[in-house]
Design an enzyme around this catalytic site. Structure first.
Site, PDB file in Angstrom:
ATOM      1  N   ASP A 139     -12.184 -25.072 -16.855  1.00 32.79           N
ATOM      2  CA  ASP A 139     -12.933 -24.281 -17.817  1.00 32.79           C
ATOM      3  C   ASP A 139     -11.995 -23.922 -18.975  1.00 32.79           C
ATOM      4  O   ASP A 139     -10.809 -24.240 -18.949  1.00 32.79           O
ATOM      5  CB  ASP A 139     -13.548 -23.051 -17.163  1.00 32.79           C
ATOM      6  CG  ASP A 139     -12.516 -22.026 -16.715  1.00 32.79           C
ATOM      7  OD1 ASP A 139     -11.319 -22.225 -16.967  1.00 32.79           O
ATOM      8  OD2 ASP A 139     -12.907 -21.023 -16.110  1.00 32.79           O
ATOM      9  N   ASP A 314     -20.483 -25.163 -10.170  1.00 31.62           N
ATOM     10  CA  ASP A 314     -19.248 -24.601  -9.624  1.00 31.62           C
ATOM     11  C   ASP A 314     -19.458 -23.118  -9.354  1.00 31.62           C
ATOM     12  O   ASP A 314     -20.321 -22.481  -9.974  1.00 31.62           O
ATOM     13  CB  ASP A 314     -18.078 -24.766 -10.604  1.00 31.62           C
ATOM     14  CG  ASP A 314     -18.086 -23.653 -11.657  1.00 31.62           C
ATOM     15  OD1 ASP A 314     -17.319 -22.688 -11.514  1.00 31.62           O
ATOM     16  OD2 ASP A 314     -18.878 -23.741 -12.623  1.00 31.62           O
ATOM     17  N   CYS A 352     -23.503 -28.080  12.038  1.00 27.08           N
ATOM     18  CA  CYS A 352     -22.354 -28.336  11.166  1.00 27.08           C
ATOM     19  C   CYS A 352     -21.254 -29.069  11.936  1.00 27.08           C
ATOM     20  O   CYS A 352     -20.941 -28.715  13.079  1.00 27.08           O
ATOM     21  CB  CYS A 352     -21.812 -27.031  10.592  1.00 27.08           C
ATOM     22  SG  CYS A 352     -20.414 -27.249   9.471  1.00 27.08           S
ATOM     23  N   CYS A 354     -18.068 -29.404  10.734  1.00 23.30           N
ATOM     24  CA  CYS A 354     -16.742 -29.028  10.240  1.00 23.30           C
ATOM     25  C   CYS A 354     -15.835 -28.621  11.400  1.00 23.30           C
ATOM     26  O   CYS A 354     -16.301 -28.322  12.509  1.00 23.30           O
ATOM     27  CB  CYS A 354     -16.838 -27.900   9.211  1.00 23.30           C
ATOM     28  SG  CYS A 354     -17.115 -26.257   9.908  1.00 23.30           S
ATOM     29  N   CYS A 357     -16.610 -25.171  13.067  1.00 21.20           N
ATOM     30  CA  CYS A 357     -17.757 -25.138  13.970  1.00 21.20           C
ATOM     31  C   CYS A 357     -17.508 -25.943  15.247  1.00 21.20           C
ATOM     32  O   CYS A 357     -18.086 -25.654  16.299  1.00 21.20           O
ATOM     33  CB  CYS A 357     -19.010 -25.640  13.252  1.00 21.20           C
ATOM     34  SG  CYS A 357     -19.637 -24.475  12.018  1.00 21.20           S
ATOM     35  N   HIS A 382     -15.682 -23.813   6.641  1.00 22.41           N
ATOM     36  CA  HIS A 382     -17.102 -23.954   6.952  1.00 22.41           C
ATOM     37  C   HIS A 382     -17.959 -23.816   5.694  1.00 22.41           C
ATOM     38  O   HIS A 382     -18.901 -24.607   5.480  1.00 22.41           O
ATOM     39  CB  HIS A 382     -17.552 -22.914   7.976  1.00 22.41           C
ATOM     40  CG  HIS A 382     -19.046 -22.840   8.072  1.00 22.41           C
ATOM     41  ND1 HIS A 382     -19.797 -23.780   8.737  1.00 22.41           N
ATOM     42  CD2 HIS A 382     -19.940 -21.972   7.508  1.00 22.41           C
ATOM     43  CE1 HIS A 382     -21.076 -23.500   8.609  1.00 22.41           C
ATOM     44  NE2 HIS A 382     -21.193 -22.409   7.859  1.00 22.41           N
TER      45      HIS A 382
END
Length: 440
Positions: A139, A314, A352, A354, A357, A382
């Protein structure tokens, strides 16, 4: 720029030889060579970003695309996690790659302060400095006009900040913002814009900021030294004023740029004020270029705004909420600090995949949230995985032609009780009738 220069030199030599035989007048020769030069420059600039729409929803404006950038190809719609100072709080770059992050965001104002351009230049840019091999977006520092307003003085020249680190004065002009971003070396860089809090009511100040943003865009484009490697995105401003937003978008459409951003939203306004402004922007901006909605990360907003034709998002939300012990799920959030989770041996989300998890329970996380830094790390993994999975799921449904069915399932799961019926109706209106949005 070196290869561009060489290409132009070869073209000029080639056409000079032609002119020798054609014996054209010198003024015609000069004009023709200038046209060759600019055509080469503009063609080389487009190499910094190419975007193709690969699938579209036949009901909403949702589309799946591929954005090719110098460092990595990015599939859209995409969510970009925020690494303000070249680091994602609680995560390492290789973990982000494992989570299938293709592009992340850095902050020009903070990186310009620390480590500063001298260090970044010696390191070879932010990619090398932080060990990130995929795409980056920075940015411009404009948002700090809102977040650090008490430390800022805004004039036509730029923004004078008082540093939160050592109380020194910093003058951030459009030219300085681009100079810093050229040094950082991100694939996509943002113009410096005049940012006003979304709920601000002073029309004269909003008009001033919108028009100044357009003037600053021209200064940013003139200052840009790496157009073949980095793409500047203009930022549509105007807050919640329809006429100002239309004018801002139309002004930016006249510029030779590779993509556009929609700014000045998601700052506390109601959804039925926010979503129409997004729809207005995507309805005007070039459909053949990527459209980036700044600062948006809530699941409902991601789904609605993908349906409205946005490609990029974002937000600090996934990692910031993790630091407070909150985990993202399809129904909203789990506040793992709550006592109800102390004996819960389920993962955060059974669907999930990930690492959090797979290996840890809600009960374990309940014991350590807000107390141990590892809790922030585990929940951040997560939450980023949740955002990536949501965007991937939307892409897949757009490609399969089943995006409307996905939206119906998403709404039913998110608003599963009677109190959410108004939200459900409003949500569906925005997704399915994007050209005739109604207010409640």
């Amino acid at each position: 720029m070196i290869f561009v220069y060489r290409a132009v030199k070869l073209l000029i030599k080639k056409y000079l030889n032609c002119f020798h035989f054609l014996e054209l007048q010198s003024n015609i020769r000069f004009i023709f060579l200038i046209n060759i030069y600019w055509a080469t420059i503009m063609g080389a600039q487009s190499l910094a970003l190419s975007f193709s729409v690969q699938a579209e929803c036949n009901i909403s404006r949702a589309r799946a695309g591929l954005m090719k950038l110098p460092h990595y190809e990015v599939r859209t719609p995409v969510f970009m996690p925020v690494g303000t100072q070249g680091t994602m709080k609680g995560l390492l770059p290789d973990q982000l790659e494992a989570l299938d992050c293709e592009i992340i965001l850095g902050n020009t104002y903070h990186l310009g302060n620390r480590p500063g351009t001298d260090v970044l230049e010696k390191a070879g840019g932010l990619h090398a400095f932080m060990g990130w091999n995929r795409s980056l977006l920075t940015d411009s520092g404009g948002f700090q006009m809102v977040s650090l307003l008490k430390l800022a003085e805004i004039t036509e020249e730029g923004v004078k900040f008082r540093s939160p680190y050592d109380d020194s004065e910093i003058m951030l002009t459009p030219e300085k913002s681009i100079e810093i971003q050229n040094c950082i070396g991100a694939d996509i860089i943002m113009q410096l814009d005049d940012v006003v809090q979304t709920t601000f009511q002073d029309y004269d100040r909003i008009k001033e900021a919108t028009e100044r943003t357009s003037r600053w865009l021209d200064r940013c484009l003139r200052a840009h030294k790496r157009p073949t490697e980095q793409s500047i995105f203009p930022i549509v401003q105007g807050l919640l004023n329809k006429e100002l937003r239309e004018q801002s978008a139309k002004d930016h459409m006249t510029k030779n740029v590779n993509g556009f951003a929609i700014g000045g939203l998601s700052g506390g306004e109601a959804k039925d004020d926010f979503w129409p402004m997004v729809s207005l922007g995507t309805g005007i901006l070039d459909k053949n270029k990527p459209r980036y909605l700044m600062g948006v990360g809530l699941a409902i907003d991601l789904v609605v705004c993908v349906a409205l034709g946005v490609d990029m998002f974002d937000c600090v939300f996934p990692t910031r909420t993790a630091r407070f012990g909150c985990a993202l799920i399809n129904k909203g959030q789990l506040n793992l600090k709550q006592k109800q989770f102390e004996n819960d041996l389920n993962p955060i989300d059974t669907d999930c995949l990930c690492s959090t998890c797979k290996n840890y329970t809600r009960a374990y996380l309940h014991c350590i949230v807000t107390l141990e830094t590892v809790a922030c790390h585990l929940i951040s993994i997560h939450n980023i995985a949740f955002q990536m999975r949501l965007m991937r799921t939307m892409r897949e449904h757009i490609e399969k032609g089943t995006f409307p069915q996905f939206v119906e399932k998403f709404v039913n799961e998110l608003y599963c009780d009677d109190t959410g019926i108004i939200w459900q109706l409003q949500f569906v209106l925005y997704v399915y009738n994007v050209d005739e949005v109604k207010r409640f």
